[in-house]
Design a protein around this motif. Structure first.
Motif, PDB file in Angstrom:
ATOM      1  N   ARG A 114       8.097 -23.412 -24.415  1.00 23.75           N
ATOM      2  CA  ARG A 114       7.220 -24.556 -24.130  1.00 23.75           C
ATOM      3  C   ARG A 114       6.143 -24.777 -25.196  1.00 23.75           C
ATOM      4  N   GLN A 115       6.031 -23.856 -26.126  1.00 20.89           N
ATOM      5  CA  GLN A 115       4.990 -23.927 -27.165  1.00 20.89           C
ATOM      6  C   GLN A 115       5.403 -24.907 -28.276  1.00 20.89           C
ATOM      7  N   ARG A 116       4.541 -25.847 -28.562  1.00 17.91           N
ATOM      8  CA  ARG A 116       4.810 -26.768 -29.683  1.00 17.91           C
ATOM      9  C   ARG A 116       4.719 -26.009 -30.995  1.00 17.91           C
ATOM     10  N   SER A 117       5.536 -26.425 -31.959  1.00 20.16           N
ATOM     11  CA  SER A 117       5.580 -25.703 -33.217  1.00 20.16           C
ATOM     12  C   SER A 117       5.897 -26.658 -34.361  1.00 20.16           C
ATOM     13  N   HIS A 167       7.091 -30.405 -31.707  1.00 17.39           N
ATOM     14  CA  HIS A 167       7.630 -30.447 -30.351  1.00 17.39           C
ATOM     15  C   HIS A 167       7.863 -29.009 -29.909  1.00 17.39           C
ATOM     16  N   SER A 168       8.127 -28.834 -28.620  1.00 14.98           N
ATOM     17  CA  SER A 168       8.494 -27.508 -28.129  1.00 14.98           C
ATOM     18  C   SER A 168      10.015 -27.346 -28.272  1.00 14.98           C
ATOM     19  N   PRO A 169      10.472 -26.107 -28.376  1.00 21.97           N
ATOM     20  CA  PRO A 169      11.923 -25.900 -28.411  1.00 21.97           C
ATOM     21  C   PRO A 169      12.613 -26.491 -27.182  1.00 21.97           C
TER      22      PRO A 169
END
Length: 139
Positions: A95-98, A104-106
């Motif tokens: 859920r972590q944006r990168s 976006h999140s995975p």
């Protein structure tokens, strides 16, 4: 070499139920909602009907669903090897944006881009998968 179609037609009901239970456990460990699970597997219908897969109904035995299951299981395995001392980190990572995923999140990449998004996420987690996808050959 067996194709996905050959493999899917040879699965027993018990095998399909075991696969379904494993996938549902994985989704629960990831903290996914029914709508997210359905989107990842590209299943139609109402979210409340998705609970049938938690108990007694196997996932559809189609090549598309089984291919998605395979990608998701490989992503789960890669998360376990990436974060071996913290099993709950995979849930957070999804859920972590990168910047690796264009901010976006995975999870949103996999839902938004479907199978291609899963391939992209898996290639970022598992270098052997990325190597296989590149078509490179060892020297």
């Amino acid at each position: 070499m067996a194709t996905t179609q050959d493999i899917s037609t040879s699965r027993s009901l018990n095998d399909r139920l075991a696969i379904t239970r494993g996938v549902m456990n994985m989704f629960e460990n990831w903290g996914l909602h029914s709508e997210e699970m359905m989107a990842l597997l590209d299943l139609e219908g109402k979210a409340r009907h998705f609970t049938q897969y938690r108990y007694n109904k196997p996932l559809p035995d189609t090549p598309d669903v089984m291919r998605r299951v395979e990608y998701l299981v490989r992503i789960d395995d890669a998360l376990r090897t990436t974060y071996p001392s913290n099993p709950s980190m995979g849930k957070r990572w999804l859920r972590q944006r990168s910047h690796k995923f264009n901010k976006h999140s995975p999870l949103s990449m996999m839902i938004g881009d479907g199978e291609q998004g899963m391939i992209y996420v898996l290639s970022r987690l598992d270098c052997t998968f990325a190597w296989d996808q590149s078509g490179s050959k060892p020297c």
